[in-house]
Scaffold this active site. Sequence first.
Site, PDB file in Angstrom:
ATOM      1  N   ARG A 156      -4.165   8.107 -13.708  1.00 32.83           N
ATOM      2  CA  ARG A 156      -5.201   7.933 -14.751  1.00 32.83           C
ATOM      3  C   ARG A 156      -6.327   7.033 -14.269  1.00 32.83           C
ATOM      4  NH1 ARG A 156      -0.034   7.620 -18.169  1.00 32.83           N
ATOM      5  NH2 ARG A 156       0.204   5.744 -16.904  1.00 32.83           N
ATOM      6  N   ILE A 157      -5.971   5.859 -13.717  1.00 34.08           N
ATOM      7  CA  ILE A 157      -7.006   4.899 -13.311  1.00 34.08           C
ATOM      8  C   ILE A 157      -7.671   5.358 -12.010  1.00 34.08           C
ATOM      9  CG2 ILE A 157      -7.381   2.524 -12.537  1.00 34.08           C
ATOM     10  CD1 ILE A 157      -5.158   1.686 -14.544  1.00 34.08           C
ATOM     11  N   ARG A 177       1.101  12.074  -4.111  1.00 32.38           N
ATOM     12  CA  ARG A 177       2.285  12.815  -3.673  1.00 32.38           C
ATOM     13  C   ARG A 177       2.073  14.321  -3.764  1.00 32.38           C
ATOM     14  NH1 ARG A 177       6.584   9.486  -7.102  1.00 32.38           N
ATOM     15  NH2 ARG A 177       4.857   9.773  -8.562  1.00 32.38           N
ATOM     16  N   ILE A 232      -6.354  -2.992  -7.104  1.00 31.26           N
ATOM     17  CA  ILE A 232      -6.332  -3.303  -8.546  1.00 31.26           C
ATOM     18  C   ILE A 232      -4.978  -2.913  -9.132  1.00 31.26           C
ATOM     19  CG2 ILE A 232      -8.809  -3.195  -8.976  1.00 31.26           C
ATOM     20  CD1 ILE A 232      -6.515  -0.259  -9.811  1.00 31.26           C
ATOM     21  N   ARG A 234      -0.996  -3.632  -8.059  1.00 32.78           N
ATOM     22  CA  ARG A 234      -0.095  -4.784  -8.124  1.00 32.78           C
ATOM     23  C   ARG A 234      -0.056  -5.391  -6.726  1.00 32.78           C
ATOM     24  NH1 ARG A 234      -0.435  -4.730 -12.863  1.00 32.78           N
ATOM     25  NH2 ARG A 234       1.182  -4.444 -14.432  1.00 32.78           N
ATOM     26  N   GLU A 263       1.096 -14.721  -8.505  1.00 35.57           N
ATOM     27  CA  GLU A 263      -0.007 -15.006  -9.426  1.00 35.57           C
ATOM     28  C   GLU A 263       0.453 -16.075 -10.413  1.00 35.57           C
ATOM     29  OE1 GLU A 263      -1.185 -11.310 -11.257  1.00 35.57           O
ATOM     30  OE2 GLU A 263      -1.631 -10.377  -9.351  1.00 35.57           O
ATOM     31  N   HIS A 281      -6.755 -11.207 -11.660  1.00 36.24           N
ATOM     32  CA  HIS A 281      -6.023 -10.166 -12.400  1.00 36.24           C
ATOM     33  C   HIS A 281      -6.612  -9.981 -13.799  1.00 36.24           C
ATOM     34  CE1 HIS A 281      -1.879  -8.035 -13.035  1.00 36.24           C
ATOM     35  NE2 HIS A 281      -2.850  -7.449 -13.728  1.00 36.24           N
ATOM     36  N   GLY A 283      -8.304  -6.938 -14.701  1.00 41.47           N
ATOM     37  CA  GLY A 283      -8.718  -5.535 -14.814  1.00 41.47           C
ATOM     38  C   GLY A 283      -8.923  -5.054 -16.235  1.00 41.47           C
TER      39      GLY A 283
HETATM   40  N1  LIG Z   1      -5.532  -4.970 -12.291  1.00 47.09           N
HETATM   41  C1  LIG Z   1      -5.162  -4.752 -13.533  1.00 47.09           C
HETATM   42  O1  LIG Z   1      -5.410  -5.550 -14.417  1.00 47.09           O
HETATM   43  C2  LIG Z   1      -4.458  -3.489 -13.885  1.00 47.09           C
HETATM   44  C3  LIG Z   1      -4.694  -2.914 -15.138  1.00 47.09           C
HETATM   45  C4  LIG Z   1      -4.037  -1.737 -15.457  1.00 47.09           C
HETATM   46  C5  LIG Z   1      -3.159  -1.151 -14.570  1.00 47.09           C
HETATM   47  N2  LIG Z   1      -2.930  -1.741 -13.377  1.00 47.09           N
HETATM   48  C6  LIG Z   1      -2.000  -1.116 -12.433  1.00 47.09           C
HETATM   49  O2  LIG Z   1      -2.450   0.201 -12.148  1.00 47.09           O
HETATM   50  C7  LIG Z   1      -1.315   1.054 -12.059  1.00 47.09           C
HETATM   51  C8  LIG Z   1      -1.728   2.489 -12.258  1.00 47.09           C
HETATM   52  O3  LIG Z   1      -1.986   2.756 -13.616  1.00 47.09           O
HETATM   53  P1  LIG Z   1      -2.244   4.255 -14.119  1.00 47.09           P
HETATM   54  O4  LIG Z   1      -2.370   4.213 -15.587  1.00 47.09           O
HETATM   55  O5  LIG Z   1      -3.302   4.896 -13.316  1.00 47.09           O
HETATM   56  O6  LIG Z   1      -0.841   4.910 -13.742  1.00 47.09           O
HETATM   57  P2  LIG Z   1      -0.524   6.429 -13.433  1.00 47.09           P
HETATM   58  O7  LIG Z   1       0.938   6.566 -13.642  1.00 47.09           O
HETATM   59  O8  LIG Z   1      -1.438   7.331 -14.171  1.00 47.09           O
HETATM   60  O9  LIG Z   1      -0.877   6.572 -11.881  1.00 47.09           O
HETATM   61  C9  LIG Z   1      -0.081   5.955 -10.918  1.00 47.09           C
HETATM   62  C10 LIG Z   1      -0.151   6.683  -9.597  1.00 47.09           C
HETATM   63  O10 LIG Z   1       0.891   6.156  -8.765  1.00 47.09           O
HETATM   64  C11 LIG Z   1       1.556   7.242  -8.143  1.00 47.09           C
HETATM   65  N3  LIG Z   1       2.950   6.894  -7.840  1.00 47.09           N
HETATM   66  C12 LIG Z   1       3.928   6.566  -8.711  1.00 47.09           C
HETATM   67  N4  LIG Z   1       5.092   6.329  -8.060  1.00 47.09           N
HETATM   68  C13 LIG Z   1       4.825   6.511  -6.737  1.00 47.09           C
HETATM   69  C14 LIG Z   1       5.604   6.423  -5.560  1.00 47.09           C
HETATM   70  N5  LIG Z   1       6.903   6.081  -5.616  1.00 47.09           N
HETATM   71  N6  LIG Z   1       4.992   6.690  -4.391  1.00 47.09           N
HETATM   72  C15 LIG Z   1       3.693   7.028  -4.331  1.00 47.09           C
HETATM   73  N7  LIG Z   1       2.894   7.119  -5.415  1.00 47.09           N
HETATM   74  C16 LIG Z   1       3.450   6.868  -6.601  1.00 47.09           C
HETATM   75  C17 LIG Z   1       1.483   8.361  -9.161  1.00 47.09           C
HETATM   76  O11 LIG Z   1       1.668   9.602  -8.555  1.00 47.09           O
HETATM   77  C18 LIG Z   1       0.072   8.183  -9.695  1.00 47.09           C
HETATM   78  O12 LIG Z   1      -0.866   8.808  -8.858  1.00 47.09           O
HETATM   79  C19 LIG Z   1      -0.362   0.477 -13.116  1.00 47.09           C
HETATM   80  O13 LIG Z   1       0.966   0.826 -12.867  1.00 47.09           O
HETATM   81  C20 LIG Z   1      -0.602  -1.011 -13.011  1.00 47.09           C
HETATM   82  O14 LIG Z   1       0.319  -1.593 -12.127  1.00 47.09           O
HETATM   83  C21 LIG Z   1      -3.556  -2.895 -13.016  1.00 47.09           C
HETATM   84  O1  LIG Z   2      -0.600  -3.074 -16.170  1.00 45.85           O
HETATM   85  C1  LIG Z   2      -1.535  -3.367 -16.889  1.00 45.85           C
HETATM   86  O2  LIG Z   2      -1.807  -2.760 -17.939  1.00 45.85           O
HETATM   87  C2  LIG Z   2      -2.453  -4.465 -16.484  1.00 45.85           C
HETATM   88  O3  LIG Z   2      -2.121  -5.016 -15.248  1.00 45.85           O
HETATM   89  C3  LIG Z   2      -2.605  -5.434 -17.581  1.00 45.85           C
HETATM   90  O4  LIG Z   2      -1.425  -6.058 -17.820  1.00 45.85           O
HETATM   91  P1  LIG Z   2      -1.114  -7.373 -17.006  1.00 45.85           P
HETATM   92  O5  LIG Z   2      -2.366  -8.160 -16.973  1.00 45.85           O
HETATM   93  O6  LIG Z   2      -0.029  -7.990 -17.788  1.00 45.85           O
HETATM   94  O7  LIG Z   2      -0.663  -6.912 -15.676  1.00 45.85           O
END
Ligand SMILES: NC(=O)c1ccc[n+]([C@@H]2O[C@H](COP(=O)([O-])OP(=O)(O)OC[C@H]3O[C@@H](n4cnc5c(N)ncnc54)[C@H](O)[C@@H]3O)[C@@H](O)[C@H]2O)c1
Ligand SMILES: O=C(O)[C@H](O)COP(=O)(O)O
Length: 315
Positions: A156-157, A177, A232, A234, A263, A281, A283
């Site tokens: 999604r992101i 994948r 962005i 983890r 963190e 952190h 985002g």
């Molecule tokens: N910086 C921030 O504040 C912030 C905010 C929101 C989300 N995030 C992080 O962003 C991540 C992604 O969010 P999203 O909503 O796009 O998730 P999502 O599930 O839509 O996308 C995650 C991606 O990771 C891939 N993936 C999952 N398991 C895998 C594996 N074992 N090997 C290879 N690829 C793999 C999936 O295929 C997918 O493309 C979250 O899990 C979160 O950790 C960070």
């Molecule tokens: O995974 C998330 O949605 C973001 O990273 C925001 O949550 P967090 O700041 O607790 O990680």
Amino acid sequence: MTDTSLLIIGAAFTPEERSRLETAHAALFAASFAEVAALDSATRASVKAVAFKGHDAFSGANMDLVPNLGLIANFGVGYDAIDVDAADARGIKVTNTPDVLNDDVADLTVGMMLAYSRNLVAGHQWVMDGTWATGKALPLNRKMSGDTVGIVGMGRIGRDIADRLAAFKMDIHYHARSEKQTPDWTYHADVVDMAKAVDWLVIAIVGGEATRNYVGKDVLAALGPRGVVVNISRGTTVDEAALLDALEAKTIEGAALDVFLDEPTIDPRFLKLDNVHLQPHQGSGTVETRRAMAELQLANITAFLGGEALVTPVN
Ligand SMILES: NC(=O)c1ccc[n+]([C@@H]2O[C@H](COP(=O)([O-])OP(=O)(O)OC[C@H]3O[C@@H](n4cnc5c(N)ncnc54)[C@H](O)[C@@H]3O)[C@@H](O)[C@H]2O)c1
Ligand SMILES: O=C(O)[C@H](O)COP(=O)(O)O
């Protein structure tokens, strides 16, 4: 004993978020799992759902502190702190807060890339401290538009980041994948192959054990001396020691990072670098998006306690 159906766990909850939950349900707050353990057993047994925020490990042992738990509603899309296998084994449902934060995380990604390449923080300081007024020009920096970028994880992101970077006329590559339906973007089944082909590497995969050190020495070596790592996702998704080595030795050019292994007390080696742009952190950290996340968390809890279908189930 307090009869409470909802336990709110996490020191990170703001007063507004807590009061939204407390207004909707008979709720009790615990800042940490140690505080949960200190509650009397009858109170813990009355809890049906947990609203969770933070990164403390929600292990099976912590789940067992709440013996009749049916739902863990996570505040955040990333639920890597929660042991979902342990939840499954106990018949506990898990929910998260997807989609409502995509725009903000993608906006921040682009902002960090521009801040890094156009030296925005130094430029601001140049004006504020009077250096510009002395007639000195800011050193020239790096063009971002039209460059090549590789996105690790087209979820999604990742997709929202790619859509934004396409508007910057960037040549978009991605690794996932499986191949996705995209415009004329280049798919790479192998992340090292992608790193060889691009100058920016943006990491947008999930965190957790399955993706620990996904971007390691081999990927960094392939990225090369014009390479910039943008994370962005983890802190766990990058081999942080290898990244620091590469940044110090300048075998890659730089990094723009919103997430770290430890963190908020990040590795002090980061603080000595002149080739990084760092964010705390943040985002999803806008008023609007955090409210949307809180509302989605509450909607899941209300659905569960009302016996209705969960809005955004994980398992
Ligand atoms: N910086 C921030 O504040 C912030 C905010 C929101 C989300 N995030 C992080 O962003 C991540 C992604 O969010 P999203 O909503 O796009 O998730 P999502 O599930 O839509 O996308 C995650 C991606 O990771 C891939 N993936 C999952 N398991 C895998 C594996 N074992 N090997 C290879 N690829 C793999 C999936 O295929 C997918 O493309 C979250 O899990 C979160 O950790 C960070
Ligand atoms: O995974 C998330 O949605 C973001 O990273 C925001 O949550 P967090 O700041 O607790 O990680």
